[in-house]
Design an enzyme around this catalytic site. Sequence first.
Site, PDB file in Angstrom:
ATOM      1  N   ARG A 104       0.851  -1.177   0.000  1.00 47.61           N
ATOM      2  CA  ARG A 104       0.000   0.000   0.000  1.00 47.61           C
ATOM      3  C   ARG A 104       0.890   1.232   0.000  1.00 47.61           C
ATOM      4  O   ARG A 104       1.705   1.398   0.905  1.00 47.61           O
ATOM      5  CB  ARG A 104      -0.838  -0.056   1.279  1.00 47.61           C
ATOM      6  N   THR A 108      -0.737   7.656  -1.029  1.00 47.25           N
ATOM      7  CA  THR A 108      -2.010   7.587  -1.775  1.00 47.25           C
ATOM      8  C   THR A 108      -2.945   6.499  -1.236  1.00 47.25           C
ATOM      9  O   THR A 108      -4.138   6.506  -1.544  1.00 47.25           O
ATOM     10  CB  THR A 108      -1.737   7.264  -3.256  1.00 47.25           C
ATOM     11  N   ASP A 200       0.368  -2.382  12.262  1.00 45.04           N
ATOM     12  CA  ASP A 200       0.750  -2.843  10.922  1.00 45.04           C
ATOM     13  C   ASP A 200       1.013  -4.358  10.986  1.00 45.04           C
ATOM     14  O   ASP A 200       1.989  -4.801  11.608  1.00 45.04           O
ATOM     15  CB  ASP A 200       2.008  -2.089  10.462  1.00 45.04           C
ATOM     16  N   ASP A 203       4.484  -5.638   9.671  1.00 47.66           N
ATOM     17  CA  ASP A 203       5.588  -5.274  10.568  1.00 47.66           C
ATOM     18  C   ASP A 203       5.546  -6.100  11.850  1.00 47.66           C
ATOM     19  O   ASP A 203       6.589  -6.537  12.355  1.00 47.66           O
ATOM     20  CB  ASP A 203       5.521  -3.783  10.914  1.00 47.66           C
TER      21      ASP A 203
HETATM   22  C1  PRP Z   1      -1.293  -4.159   4.670  1.00 47.27           C
HETATM   23  C2  PRP Z   1      -2.211  -5.340   4.842  1.00 47.27           C
HETATM   24  C3  PRP Z   1      -3.056  -5.269   3.601  1.00 47.27           C
HETATM   25  C4  PRP Z   1      -3.193  -3.786   3.381  1.00 47.27           C
HETATM   26  C5  PRP Z   1      -4.547  -3.375   3.852  1.00 47.27           C
HETATM   27  O1  PRP Z   1      -0.278  -4.455   3.798  1.00 47.27           O
HETATM   28  O2  PRP Z   1      -1.543  -6.558   4.987  1.00 47.27           O
HETATM   29  O3  PRP Z   1      -2.463  -5.899   2.480  1.00 47.27           O
HETATM   30  O4  PRP Z   1      -2.168  -3.146   4.149  1.00 47.27           O
HETATM   31  O5  PRP Z   1      -4.781  -2.049   3.593  1.00 47.27           O
HETATM   32  P1  PRP Z   1      -5.852  -1.558   2.531  1.00 47.27           P
HETATM   33  O6  PRP Z   1      -7.120  -2.284   2.816  1.00 47.27           O
HETATM   34  O7  PRP Z   1      -5.968  -0.086   2.858  1.00 47.27           O
HETATM   35  O8  PRP Z   1      -5.334  -1.775   1.163  1.00 47.27           O
HETATM   36  P2  PRP Z   1       0.920  -3.446   3.441  1.00 47.27           P
HETATM   37  O9  PRP Z   1       0.544  -2.640   2.245  1.00 47.27           O
HETATM   38  O10 PRP Z   1       1.298  -2.685   4.668  1.00 47.27           O
HETATM   39  O11 PRP Z   1       2.058  -4.403   2.962  1.00 47.27           O
HETATM   40  P3  PRP Z   1       2.878  -5.520   3.776  1.00 47.27           P
HETATM   41  O12 PRP Z   1       1.909  -6.646   4.072  1.00 47.27           O
HETATM   42  O13 PRP Z   1       3.921  -5.919   2.802  1.00 47.27           O
HETATM   43  O14 PRP Z   1       3.417  -4.898   5.013  1.00 47.27           O
HETATM   44  N1  URA Z   2      -2.535  -2.347   7.096  1.00 49.06           N
HETATM   45  C1  URA Z   2      -2.215  -2.825   8.319  1.00 49.06           C
HETATM   46  O1  URA Z   2      -1.331  -3.668   8.449  1.00 49.06           O
HETATM   47  N2  URA Z   2      -2.873  -2.344   9.372  1.00 49.06           N
HETATM   48  C2  URA Z   2      -3.857  -1.429   9.266  1.00 49.06           C
HETATM   49  O2  URA Z   2      -4.455  -1.037  10.290  1.00 49.06           O
HETATM   50  C3  URA Z   2      -4.175  -0.948   7.982  1.00 49.06           C
HETATM   51  C4  URA Z   2      -3.499  -1.435   6.912  1.00 49.06           C
END
Ligand code: PRP
Ligand code: URA
Length: 209
Positions: A104, A108, A200, A203
């Site tokens: 994400r 944006t 997150d 993380d």
């Molecule tokens: C997080 C989560 C989802 C997304 C959700 O991933 O695991 O994929 O955010 O958010 P959204 O509904 O607003 O799209 P992230 O983009 O942080 O990537 P990661 O899993 O690699 O940390």
């Molecule tokens: N992605 C995450 O991992 N946590 C949130 O709360 C939103 C997006």
Amino acid sequence: MSQVHVVSHPLVQHKLTLMRDVATSTKAFRQLLNEIGMLLCYEVTRDLPTEMVEVQTPLGPTRQPQLSGKKLVFAPILRAGVGFLDGMLDLVPSARVAHIGLYRDPKTLQAVEYYFKAPADVAERLVIVMDPMLATANSAIAAIERLQERGVKDIRFVCLLAAPEGLAKFQSALPDVPIWTAAIDECLNDHGYIVPGLGDAGDRMYGTR
Ligand code: PRP
Ligand code: URA
């Protein structure tokens, strides 16, 4: 509008509460996500079709149900969706796996794809897309639309936490895709994080912050 199933089972809710706790370690967070993945798998596969087959027990022949049709595809959205995968594969070891790499954009909040690999015949199978977090829903919608471009028609989405804003967007974008979630939280904050949420997920799984 797509159907939303909230999995209120006490074991799921108890484990989710532990995951929300900021003091929960990376190791415990991963373990809990894996365990909840297994429990959610049980719910999302509840109505899979079966067929009657002949088996021989030590006492004689009988006709009993077994799963029918093509093998399932599990589709984790990287990274955090991988946390559900092993628990689900423990229950359905013959499932195929499609990896969907998305992150994400922090400014944006749009989903950016960096990897996609699915079985060649994915279009003919039921695909269960998984990601712990449904926040804005941009990632889930992008992942599912990517599968639909590949011809997939039968899709279910599983998450741990959903924000009301993301749920509404998902339901209007993908009215035919049912959702299973362990909880619907209060709202999104100004940075697109679920409140109260668990932070997150990626993380916390991998100790990257
Ligand atoms: C997080 C989560 C989802 C997304 C959700 O991933 O695991 O994929 O955010 O958010 P959204 O509904 O607003 O799209 P992230 O983009 O942080 O990537 P990661 O899993 O690699 O940390
Ligand atoms: N992605 C995450 O991992 N946590 C949130 O709360 C939103 C997006």
